[in-house]
Design a protein around this motif. Structure first.
Motif, short mmCIF file in Angstrom:
data_model
loop_
_atom_site.label_atom_id
_atom_site.label_comp_id
_atom_site.label_asym_id
_atom_site.label_seq_id
_atom_site.Cartn_x
_atom_site.Cartn_y
_atom_site.Cartn_z
N VAL A 22 -13.89 -41.10 -16.59
CA VAL A 22 -13.42 -42.47 -16.38
C VAL A 22 -12.05 -42.40 -15.73
O VAL A 22 -11.15 -41.74 -16.26
N ILE A 67 -17.52 -39.92 -20.20
CA ILE A 67 -18.71 -40.59 -20.71
C ILE A 67 -19.75 -39.51 -20.98
O ILE A 67 -19.96 -38.62 -20.16
N GLN A 107 -22.51 -50.12 -27.20
CA GLN A 107 -22.28 -48.78 -26.67
C GLN A 107 -23.44 -48.31 -25.80
O GLN A 107 -23.29 -47.32 -25.08
N ALA A 136 -24.64 -44.65 -23.59
CA ALA A 136 -23.56 -43.70 -23.33
C ALA A 136 -22.36 -44.05 -24.20
O ALA A 136 -22.19 -45.18 -24.63
N THR A 137 -21.54 -43.05 -24.45
CA THR A 137 -20.35 -43.21 -25.27
C THR A 137 -19.15 -42.71 -24.48
O THR A 137 -19.26 -41.76 -23.72
N THR A 138 -18.02 -43.36 -24.68
CA THR A 138 -16.78 -42.96 -24.03
C THR A 138 -15.88 -42.28 -25.04
O THR A 138 -15.83 -42.68 -26.20
N LYS A 175 -24.95 -40.94 -25.90
CA LYS A 175 -24.61 -41.55 -27.19
C LYS A 175 -24.85 -40.61 -28.36
O LYS A 175 -24.05 -40.53 -29.27
#
Length: 97
Positions: free
Chosen positions: A96, A69, A37, A40-42, A72
């Motif tokens: 995204v 995004i 990950q 960054a996190t989606t 994290k």
């Protein structure tokens, strides 16, 4: 969908988890999934607060269902599984497409 309704300039996001098994059938342990990950996190926007002022590229406002995004460790985890997170609209790094 959820019993949570964000207030102010907050977004409720359902965080996407990294798969435990790759498409090729290789198991990825927890430590590798965390590194996967990166920084960054989606996630997918589930609910939007009434004061969100977030116009993405081409001026289109944030909508429920948009994938975004974010940092994290941004926002606050609000469920025991760590799937739902409340984040500020300004913490979104990108959408995204």
């Amino acid at each position: 969908m959820s019993e949570y309704q964000p207030e102010g300039c907050k977004l409720l996001v359902r965080v996407e988890k990294v798969k435990e098994v790759t498409d090729g059938g290789i198991y990825m342990p927890e430590t590798v999934r965390e590194n996967e990950q990166l920084a960054a996190t989606t996630g997918e926007i589930v609910a939007i607060g009434p004061s969100v002022d977030m116009a993405f590229a081409k001026g289109r406002p944030a909508e429920i269902g948009d994938k975004v995004i974010f940092a994290k460790y941004g926002g606050r985890v609000i469920d025991e599984k760590g799937v739902l997170r409340i984040i500020n609209d300004e913490d979104v790094l990108a959408r995204v497409t």
